[in-house]
Write a protein that holds these residues in place. Structure first.
Motif, PDB file in Angstrom:
ATOM      1  N   ALA A   1       0.832  -1.207   0.000  1.00 16.08           N
ATOM      2  CA  ALA A   1       0.000   0.000   0.000  1.00 16.08           C
ATOM      3  C   ALA A   1       0.869   1.260   0.000  1.00 16.08           C
ATOM      4  O   ALA A   1       0.523   2.259   0.612  1.00 16.08           O
ATOM      5  CB  ALA A   1      -0.929  -0.026   1.210  1.00 16.08           C
TER       6      ALA A   1
ATOM      7  N   ASP B   1       2.489   4.627  -1.379  1.00 18.81           N
ATOM      8  CA  ASP B   1       2.162   5.739  -2.272  1.00 18.81           C
ATOM      9  C   ASP B   1       3.385   6.643  -2.340  1.00 18.81           C
ATOM     10  O   ASP B   1       4.065   6.859  -1.350  1.00 18.81           O
ATOM     11  CB  ASP B   1       0.974   6.545  -1.742  1.00 18.81           C
ATOM     12  CG  ASP B   1      -0.343   5.827  -1.960  1.00 18.81           C
ATOM     13  OD1 ASP B   1      -0.510   5.217  -3.036  1.00 18.81           O
ATOM     14  OD2 ASP B   1      -1.193   5.870  -1.062  1.00 18.81           O
TER      15      ASP B   1
ATOM     16  N   GLU C   1      -2.723  -4.100   0.609  1.00 18.29           N
ATOM     17  CA  GLU C   1      -4.102  -3.929   0.185  1.00 18.29           C
ATOM     18  C   GLU C   1      -4.375  -4.923  -0.942  1.00 18.29           C
ATOM     19  O   GLU C   1      -3.428  -5.448  -1.541  1.00 18.29           O
ATOM     20  CB  GLU C   1      -4.366  -2.501  -0.262  1.00 18.29           C
ATOM     21  CG  GLU C   1      -3.543  -2.056  -1.449  1.00 18.29           C
ATOM     22  CD  GLU C   1      -3.733  -0.572  -1.741  1.00 18.29           C
ATOM     23  OE1 GLU C   1      -4.446   0.121  -0.994  1.00 18.29           O
ATOM     24  OE2 GLU C   1      -3.161  -0.109  -2.735  1.00 18.29           O
ATOM     25  N   PRO C   2      -5.638  -5.203  -1.215  1.00 20.21           N
ATOM     26  CA  PRO C   2      -5.946  -6.148  -2.291  1.00 20.21           C
ATOM     27  C   PRO C   2      -5.341  -5.702  -3.627  1.00 20.21           C
ATOM     28  O   PRO C   2      -5.315  -4.508  -3.939  1.00 20.21           O
ATOM     29  CB  PRO C   2      -7.474  -6.137  -2.362  1.00 20.21           C
ATOM     30  CG  PRO C   2      -7.916  -5.673  -1.007  1.00 20.21           C
ATOM     31  CD  PRO C   2      -6.849  -4.715  -0.542  1.00 20.21           C
TER      32      PRO C   2
ATOM     33  N   GLY D   1      -6.435  -5.856  -6.589  1.00 20.15           N
ATOM     34  CA  GLY D   1      -7.384  -5.189  -7.481  1.00 20.15           C
ATOM     35  C   GLY D   1      -7.405  -3.678  -7.337  1.00 20.15           C
ATOM     36  O   GLY D   1      -7.740  -2.970  -8.293  1.00 20.15           O
ATOM     37  N   ARG D   2      -7.054  -3.148  -6.200  1.00 19.26           N
ATOM     38  CA  ARG D   2      -7.059  -1.690  -6.017  1.00 19.26           C
ATOM     39  C   ARG D   2      -5.974  -1.004  -6.842  1.00 19.26           C
ATOM     40  O   ARG D   2      -6.075   0.176  -7.133  1.00 19.26           O
ATOM     41  CB  ARG D   2      -6.869  -1.338  -4.545  1.00 19.26           C
ATOM     42  CG  ARG D   2      -8.068  -1.683  -3.711  1.00 19.26           C
ATOM     43  CD  ARG D   2      -7.957  -1.099  -2.327  1.00 19.26           C
ATOM     44  NE  ARG D   2      -9.026  -1.618  -1.502  1.00 19.26           N
ATOM     45  CZ  ARG D   2      -8.983  -1.664  -0.193  1.00 19.26           C
ATOM     46  NH1 ARG D   2      -7.935  -1.224   0.452  1.00 19.26           N
ATOM     47  NH2 ARG D   2      -9.998  -2.155   0.489  1.00 19.26           N
ATOM     48  N   ARG D   3      -4.939  -1.747  -7.172  1.00 22.44           N
ATOM     49  CA  ARG D   3      -3.816  -1.171  -7.931  1.00 22.44           C
ATOM     50  C   ARG D   3      -3.684  -1.773  -9.318  1.00 22.44           C
ATOM     51  O   ARG D   3      -2.859  -1.325 -10.096  1.00 22.44           O
ATOM     52  CB  ARG D   3      -2.515  -1.369  -7.174  1.00 22.44           C
ATOM     53  CG  ARG D   3      -2.541  -0.656  -5.843  1.00 22.44           C
ATOM     54  CD  ARG D   3      -1.158  -0.328  -5.389  1.00 22.44           C
ATOM     55  NE  ARG D   3      -1.228   0.358  -4.124  1.00 22.44           N
ATOM     56  CZ  ARG D   3      -0.744   1.561  -3.914  1.00 22.44           C
ATOM     57  NH1 ARG D   3      -0.134   2.198  -4.872  1.00 22.44           N
ATOM     58  NH2 ARG D   3      -0.838   2.115  -2.733  1.00 22.44           N
TER      59      ARG D   3
ATOM     60  N   GLU E   1      -4.737  -5.735 -11.590  1.00 26.37           N
ATOM     61  CA  GLU E   1      -4.557  -7.191 -11.513  1.00 26.37           C
ATOM     62  C   GLU E   1      -3.241  -7.655 -12.120  1.00 26.37           C
ATOM     63  O   GLU E   1      -2.734  -8.700 -11.766  1.00 26.37           O
ATOM     64  CB  GLU E   1      -5.725  -7.903 -12.211  1.00 26.37           C
ATOM     65  CG  GLU E   1      -7.049  -7.768 -11.481  1.00 26.37           C
ATOM     66  CD  GLU E   1      -7.053  -8.446 -10.112  1.00 26.37           C
ATOM     67  OE1 GLU E   1      -6.345  -9.451  -9.927  1.00 26.37           O
ATOM     68  OE2 GLU E   1      -7.764  -7.963  -9.216  1.00 26.37           O
TER      69      GLU E   1
ATOM     70  N   ARG F   1      -0.052  -2.228 -12.318  1.00 25.24           N
ATOM     71  CA  ARG F   1       0.472  -1.709 -11.057  1.00 25.24           C
ATOM     72  C   ARG F   1       1.679  -0.797 -11.289  1.00 25.24           C
ATOM     73  O   ARG F   1       1.950   0.082 -10.489  1.00 25.24           O
ATOM     74  CB  ARG F   1       0.810  -2.855 -10.111  1.00 25.24           C
ATOM     75  CG  ARG F   1      -0.428  -3.607  -9.631  1.00 25.24           C
ATOM     76  CD  ARG F   1      -0.122  -4.619  -8.557  1.00 25.24           C
ATOM     77  NE  ARG F   1       0.785  -5.670  -8.952  1.00 25.24           N
ATOM     78  CZ  ARG F   1       0.452  -6.783  -9.616  1.00 25.24           C
ATOM     79  NH1 ARG F   1      -0.824  -6.972  -9.972  1.00 25.24           N
ATOM     80  NH2 ARG F   1       1.352  -7.691  -9.913  1.00 25.24           N
TER      81      ARG F   1
END
Length: 166
Positions: free
Chosen positions: A13, A15, A145-146, A148-150, A152, A157
């Motif tokens: 996660a 940033d 974090e999963p 999918g948020r960034r 697949e 990513r």
């Protein structure tokens, strides 16, 4: 023992920029304990000092070995500024340890070697995935974090377009 694996696929996660600092030592002559033991001990004390002060900027670390002679500490830092501030702070353990090493190095004749490398990795230039793993690497330093948020796929990513046909 140790941490339990996280189910499913997750990514770090993180940033923004990521600061990766590698520092290590190589024991060139085992019998010269008075030259390499202080280096090893100083690193342990510095990591303890940093763990007690989260505001110093060290987010996580891991000890790596390359055989019986070489030891590396992989570190993740909040920013290059915090890494440099720690290394220069006269009230912290690094400055006196570095000065002591330099004094001993004059008589060490290569009995112990030290090195470091610093990488500032810009946002969008790193990618992670963890499957069936406990928190590890950047995931341990920044949380996870999963996937999918960034995205697949690794290319997503990394902010790159997926290759044609894939």
């Amino acid at each position: 023992m140790g941490a339990s694996p996280i189910e499913g696929r997750v990514t770090a996660a993180a940033d923004g920029d990521v600061v990766v600092f590698l520092i290590g030592m190589r024991v060139n002559r085992w019998r010269s304990v008075r030259h390499w033991a202080p280096v090893f001990g100083a690193m342990r004390r510095m990591l303890t000092e940093l763990a007690r002060d989260p505001d110093a900027g060290l987010l996580g670390h891991r000890l790596l070995t390359s055989g019986p002679r070489e030891y590396t500490v992989l570190q993740y830092w909040e920013s290059r500024e915090k890494l440099l501030a720690y290394s220069a702070d006269r009230d912290r353990l690094h400055r006196p340890a570095w000065a002591a090493f330099n004094r001993r190095a004059r008589d060490a004749a290569g009995r112990v070697g030290i090195w470091h490398e610093t990488y500032v990795v810009p946002a969008g230039s790193y990618e992670t995935i963890y499957s069936g793993m406990p928190r590890h690497g950047l995931g341990a330093a920044f949380g996870v974090e999963p996937v999918g948020r960034r995205g697949e796929r690794a290319a997503e990513r990394l902010g790159a377009a997926a290759p044609a046909g894939g």
